[in-house]
Design a protein around this motif. Structure first.
Motif, PDB file in Angstrom:
ATOM      1  N   ARG A 184       1.525   9.317  -6.254  1.00  0.00           N
ATOM      2  CA  ARG A 184       1.431  10.775  -6.111  1.00  0.00           C
ATOM      3  C   ARG A 184       2.536  11.505  -6.893  1.00  0.00           C
ATOM      4  NH1 ARG A 184       1.449  11.436   0.139  1.00  0.00           N
ATOM      5  NH2 ARG A 184       0.932   9.232   0.069  1.00  0.00           N
ATOM      6  N   TYR A 189       0.832  -1.206   0.000  1.00  0.00           N
ATOM      7  CA  TYR A 189       0.000   0.000   0.000  1.00  0.00           C
ATOM      8  C   TYR A 189       0.864   1.253   0.000  1.00  0.00           C
ATOM      9  CZ  TYR A 189      -2.880   3.858   1.488  1.00  0.00           C
ATOM     10  OH  TYR A 189      -3.480   5.092   1.531  1.00  0.00           O
ATOM     11  N   GLU A 204       2.907  11.142   5.763  1.00  0.00           N
ATOM     12  CA  GLU A 204       2.271  11.594   4.523  1.00  0.00           C
ATOM     13  C   GLU A 204       2.873  12.924   4.040  1.00  0.00           C
ATOM     14  OE1 GLU A 204      -0.430  10.492   2.505  1.00  0.00           O
ATOM     15  OE2 GLU A 204      -0.074   8.544   3.389  1.00  0.00           O
ATOM     16  N   ARG A 217      -7.980   7.770   3.764  1.00  0.00           N
ATOM     17  CA  ARG A 217      -8.073   6.315   3.880  1.00  0.00           C
ATOM     18  C   ARG A 217      -7.399   5.830   5.172  1.00  0.00           C
ATOM     19  NH1 ARG A 217      -6.459   2.698  -1.366  1.00  0.00           N
ATOM     20  NH2 ARG A 217      -7.679   4.341  -2.374  1.00  0.00           N
ATOM     21  N   LEU A 218      -6.193   6.343   5.439  1.00  0.00           N
ATOM     22  CA  LEU A 218      -5.449   5.902   6.621  1.00  0.00           C
ATOM     23  C   LEU A 218      -6.100   6.378   7.919  1.00  0.00           C
ATOM     24  CD1 LEU A 218      -1.773   6.379   5.350  1.00  0.00           C
ATOM     25  CD2 LEU A 218      -3.053   4.236   5.576  1.00  0.00           C
ATOM     26  N   PHE A 240      -3.660   2.021  -6.904  1.00  0.00           N
ATOM     27  CA  PHE A 240      -4.080   2.656  -5.651  1.00  0.00           C
ATOM     28  C   PHE A 240      -5.601   2.593  -5.505  1.00  0.00           C
ATOM     29  CE2 PHE A 240      -5.277   6.590  -3.311  1.00  0.00           C
ATOM     30  CZ  PHE A 240      -4.695   6.290  -2.092  1.00  0.00           C
ATOM     31  N   VAL A 245      -4.404  11.705  -5.009  1.00  0.00           N
ATOM     32  CA  VAL A 245      -3.872  10.535  -4.301  1.00  0.00           C
ATOM     33  C   VAL A 245      -3.477  10.874  -2.862  1.00  0.00           C
ATOM     34  CG1 VAL A 245      -2.008   8.824  -4.227  1.00  0.00           C
ATOM     35  CG2 VAL A 245      -3.111   9.378  -6.405  1.00  0.00           C
ATOM     36  N   SER A 270      -7.661  -1.711   0.498  1.00  0.00           N
ATOM     37  CA  SER A 270      -7.961  -0.711   1.526  1.00  0.00           C
ATOM     38  C   SER A 270      -9.052   0.258   1.081  1.00  0.00           C
ATOM     39  CB  SER A 270      -6.696   0.077   1.896  1.00  0.00           C
ATOM     40  OG  SER A 270      -6.174   0.749   0.770  1.00  0.00           O
ATOM     41  N   SER A 304      -5.216   9.258   0.298  1.00  0.00           N
ATOM     42  CA  SER A 304      -4.432   8.350   1.135  1.00  0.00           C
ATOM     43  C   SER A 304      -4.557   8.761   2.599  1.00  0.00           C
ATOM     44  CB  SER A 304      -2.960   8.364   0.710  1.00  0.00           C
ATOM     45  OG  SER A 304      -2.182   7.558   1.569  1.00  0.00           O
ATOM     46  N   ARG A 305      -4.471  10.057   2.880  1.00  0.00           N
ATOM     47  CA  ARG A 305      -4.640  10.543   4.250  1.00  0.00           C
ATOM     48  C   ARG A 305      -6.026  10.156   4.783  1.00  0.00           C
ATOM     49  NH1 ARG A 305      -1.309  14.725   2.098  1.00  0.00           N
ATOM     50  NH2 ARG A 305       0.358  15.338   3.534  1.00  0.00           N
ATOM     51  N   ALA A 344       1.017   3.973  -2.973  1.00  0.00           N
ATOM     52  CA  ALA A 344       0.532   5.324  -2.671  1.00  0.00           C
ATOM     53  C   ALA A 344       1.630   6.364  -2.867  1.00  0.00           C
ATOM     54  CB  ALA A 344      -0.001   5.391  -1.240  1.00  0.00           C
TER      55      ALA A 344
END
Length: 409
Positions: free
Chosen positions: A25, A17, A153, A128-129, A195, A121, A200, A125-126, A21
């Motif tokens: 980006r 992941y 990040e 998602r996490l 991604f 992205v 996830s 990603s932020r 990710a």
């Protein structure tokens, strides 16, 4: 001490992941500089190049938050898969338009299309996490894990925003000016697609749908506590755009414009390292205090710029700025995560990401015009103004945080 029976975020998300990710980006960081490079080469106009870069930023400003809202509404997977195809096609179409006989307006429209379809992205990603942390980690570990995640990040963003322009320069020199955009299009299809399809994305969407609670009203996005974070990140974006362009002009005056990226890297590397270090700061060093302290360091570094007269002195100033910019950005994103209304996480993160891109594009376009028409010394004042925006937003945030804390207590 970490309990081995409690899963870490790294173990939950998995190494693939983070690799996917990170690479996904990179094209976003290549776009603004890649577009500028190919326009200046094909159309031989620096001013058109600056306007074209600004058009990319405008496209992101107009559509970025809407794409974040779409991800919150429909899930990240369908949105990202569509964008991976659309953005790659937009990059290819732009390249053909630039080299064709089409008038400049069509070049600007094609650039706007690149920004409008840019896959968000980093903010996704932020989001998602943060959702994974909230859903699957013990409550006592969440705040520190979120702080560490925002640090990682932001360090990843810093790295790609330094490495992206560097990669554009290498590809444009070694192959052709259009090569960076062609490579970016391939990376988008492969890595943004991966991604979007990563498990996830489905887990986050499932959790959102299973929750059963409706997302917060759109009006919640315009609370003062959130808007001040947006203004702060806009200041950081303005700093990135004004500083890189003013630095390019500074080095061009010394006959070494191509070395601007190397000097800029000095700031970026220090910034990324210190951004990672934010996770280890003691909790009593509050987030509102961090914003003021680190944006103050950034501002102090920019105040040296009018007195810089050599590349060596510029490196010292950039080193000081780097110590401030990364931790400031981490803190702003942490505030964004903490203040995101229910079900609007991707929207908020995309708004913050868009503010940085808009600031970077506008800062670069404005600084380019001033450097060309007025001179480098005047252009070097603009990063000071940008840093002052970030610092002033930190002062206002201090006050808003105090009001919010009293209401909560």
């Amino acid at each position: 001490m970490h309990n081995p029976s409690q899963p870490s975020l790294f173990r939950i998300a998995g190494l693939p992941y983070f690799v996917i990710a990170f690479v996904a980006r990179l094209p976003f960081a290549m776009m603004v500089v890649g577009v500028l490079t190919v326009v200046v080469s094909a159309r031989e106009s620096l001013s058109l190049g600056g306007l074209t870069s600004a058009a990319v930023g405008l496209g992101t400003a107009c559509f970025g938050p809407l794409l974040g809202a779409a991800a919150d509404r429909f899930g990240q997977r369908p949105v990202l898969v569509v964008l991976a195809v659309a953005n790659a096609a937009a990059l290819v179409a732009f390249t053909f338009v630039v080299y064709s006989a089409a008038v400049d307006v069509f070049v600007l429209l094609a650039a706007f299309g690149i920004g409008a379809t840019a896959p968000q992205v980093a903010p996704m990603s932020r989001s998602r996490l943060v959702t994974i942390i909230a859903d699957r980690m013990p409550e006592q570990n969440r705040q520190r894990t979120i702080s560490g995640t925002m640090a990682y990040e932001s360090a990843a963003d810093e790295t790609v925003f330094v490495f992206g322009p560097f990669l554009v320069g290498i590809l444009a020199s070694a192959i052709a000016p259009w090569a960076p955009l062609a490579i970016a299009a391939i990376l988008i299809v492969v890595f943004v697609g991966a991604f979007g399809l990563h498990p996830s994305a489905r887990a986050v969407s499932k959790q959102r749908n299973a929750d059963g609670s409706a997302p917060s009203a759109v009006g919640e996005l315009f609370r003062p506590q959130l808007l001040i974070v947006l203004i702060g990140t806009l200041g950081v974006g303005l700093f990135f755009g004004t500083m890189l362009t003013a630095l390019t002009s500074f080095m061009a005056d010394r006959g070494a414009a191509e070395q601007a990226g190397v000097l800029y890297g000095v700031m970026g590397v220090g910034s990324a390292i210190l951004a990672l270090g934010v996770a280890w700061l003691p909790p009593r060093f509050s987030m509102r205090a961090r914003w003021l302290a680190f944006s103050g360091i950034l501002l102090a570094g920019t105040l040296l710029l009018p007195f810089v007269d050599s590349p060596g002195a510029m490196m010292v100033a950039l080193g000081i700025m780097g110590a401030g910019i990364g931790p400031t950005l981490v803190t702003q994103y942490s505030f964004g995560a903490a203040r995101s209304p229910l079900g609007r996480s991707a929207t908020v993160m995309t708004m913050l990401g868009s503010a940085i891109v808009v600031g970077q594009s506008l800062g670069a376009a404005l600084t380019g015009q001033i450097a060309e028409n007025v001179g480098t010394s005047t252009a070097l004042v603009l990063p000071i103004i940008a840093a002052a925006v970030a610092f002033t937003a930190g002062i206002v945030n201090w006050r808003l945080s105090a009001i919010h804390r009293r209401r909560v207590d």
